[in-house]
Design an enzyme around this catalytic site. Sequence first.
Site, mmCIF file in Angstrom:
data_model
loop_
_atom_site.group_PDB
_atom_site.id
_atom_site.type_symbol
_atom_site.label_atom_id
_atom_site.label_comp_id
_atom_site.label_asym_id
_atom_site.label_seq_id
_atom_site.Cartn_x
_atom_site.Cartn_y
_atom_site.Cartn_z
ATOM 1 N N LYS A 35 0.948 -1.206 -0.053
ATOM 2 C CA LYS A 35 0.105 0.024 0.173
ATOM 3 C C LYS A 35 0.958 1.341 0.096
ATOM 4 O O LYS A 35 2.216 1.420 0.210
ATOM 5 C CB LYS A 35 -0.690 0.014 1.085
ATOM 6 C CG LYS A 35 -0.333 0.323 2.600
ATOM 7 C CD LYS A 35 -1.100 0.043 3.705
ATOM 8 C CE LYS A 35 -0.425 -0.063 5.256
ATOM 9 N NZ LYS A 35 -1.306 -0.717 6.090
ATOM 10 N N ARG A 130 -10.942 0.359 14.412
ATOM 11 C CA ARG A 130 -10.810 1.251 13.342
ATOM 12 C C ARG A 130 -11.615 0.552 12.178
ATOM 13 O O ARG A 130 -12.856 1.119 12.113
ATOM 14 C CB ARG A 130 -9.331 1.071 12.748
ATOM 15 C CG ARG A 130 -8.654 2.231 11.848
ATOM 16 C CD ARG A 130 -7.339 2.034 11.606
ATOM 17 N NE ARG A 130 -6.657 0.937 11.013
ATOM 18 C CZ ARG A 130 -5.659 0.719 10.606
ATOM 19 N NH1 ARG A 130 -4.759 1.791 10.756
ATOM 20 N NH2 ARG A 130 -5.103 -0.418 10.116
ATOM 21 N N TYR A 265 18.602 28.584 9.137
ATOM 22 C CA TYR A 265 17.655 29.591 9.785
ATOM 23 C C TYR A 265 17.351 29.421 11.124
ATOM 24 O O TYR A 265 17.416 28.518 11.937
ATOM 25 C CB TYR A 265 16.268 29.010 8.910
ATOM 26 C CG TYR A 265 16.127 29.413 7.477
ATOM 27 C CD1 TYR A 265 16.252 30.599 7.007
ATOM 28 C CD2 TYR A 265 16.102 28.529 6.729
ATOM 29 C CE1 TYR A 265 16.083 31.039 5.711
ATOM 30 C CE2 TYR A 265 15.917 28.589 5.253
ATOM 31 C CZ TYR A 265 15.863 30.069 4.762
ATOM 32 O OH TYR A 265 15.756 30.359 3.452
ATOM 33 N N MET A 313 14.459 23.885 3.057
ATOM 34 C CA MET A 313 13.863 23.243 1.880
ATOM 35 C C MET A 313 14.533 22.376 1.003
ATOM 36 O O MET A 313 14.231 21.111 0.790
ATOM 37 C CB MET A 313 13.009 24.245 0.902
ATOM 38 C CG MET A 313 12.087 23.802 0.105
ATOM 39 S SD MET A 313 11.119 24.835 -1.268
ATOM 40 C CE MET A 313 10.049 25.747 -0.104
#
Length: 378
Positions: A35, A130, A265, A313
Amino acid sequence: MPRPIQATIHTAALRHNLARARRAAPDARVWAIVKANAYGHGIEHVFEGLRAADGFALLDLDEAQRVRSLGWRGPILLLEGAFELRDLELCSRLDLWHTVHCDEQIDMLATHKTKVPQRVFLKMNSGMNRLGFTPQRYRAAWTRLNALPQVDEISLMTHFSDADGARGVKEQMAVFAEVTRDLPGERSLSNSAATLRHTPASPAQGRPHESYVASDWVRPGIAIYGSSPDFPQHSAADWDLQPSMTLTSKIIATQSIDTGATVGYGSLFVAEGPMQLGVVACGYADGYPRVCPTGTPVLVGGVRTRTLGRVSMDMLAVDLSGVLASGAQAGVGSEVTLWGHAANGAVLGIDEVAHAAGTVGYELMCALAKRVPVMVAP
Ligand SMILES: *Cc1c(COP(=O)(O)O)cnc(C)c1O
């Protein structure tokens, strides 16, 4: 030149881990859980390494289609079953087995027009709350399914909430065993944690486990991708699992900084003395967690060191002082292993990085970004 970041999928590791899961459940057949695009690896990328499985289990119908188009003729199981009536037509067309966990899915089956009855896995909610029928309602669901001409064999299934932890599987196993005692059909219970921890002879415990889960089908996911289901209690190496995904990049710049200088940062890292750092072409837009703090392990040229400051990033900083002091070369172009295998044979488990980020290996694998090129190794 392309940006130097790259993911590698290790076919031999997948094969090894699948065999490892099989060894833990020698009497069961094995669903390879693929999955979420094979836990971020790419279904097409893992297929060769996992083709010795007895079946593939997943939940997106387009992923089932992809497994069939790779030439797989064996069992495929939809772990969440059908979402709408149309899905049952696809199950008929592609010969997919599917989970039945709620009344609405039985209603759908009752209106499905098919000449060939379908194999279903009837799911019990044995305590996780669930998916699945409660123990009280399970037998009624079985009886209803059993009366449908659309249904062929009914297998019995449940899922553990605590196979990786202290609570274990005993209570849920007792509920499942009691309710299904005299029902015919194959059983499927164990995920990776239950498969590895609750085996006839668990090597990590050195004795037969008191709550051995016997079943016809096991459902290992994370273990076949070489991550430990119960880190930090056991590492992947403790379980004899090998990383199936490596994320590597390179150093694209270096800096020499003095005492008191800061990195990145927010100036989160402050140098306590003069030091060397490397800037790595990998950031959170590649799937490396931004929350990894200073000190998260990383390999430079196969030598273990740490990250420094906040992950950006597209870049992150690593400490080179210790690497250079050890006599190793480290500079622009040096190999950096974010997780997985380094060229020199060293291994950094994805679980260690995940742990530093306060999460699990599953999430890091699944978050590998689209922009990272993927290579499949033998
Ligand atoms: C994802 C999943 C698994 C595999 O779990 P792992 O912890 O990755 O081994 C097994 N069964 C079901 C129903 C699942 O959804």
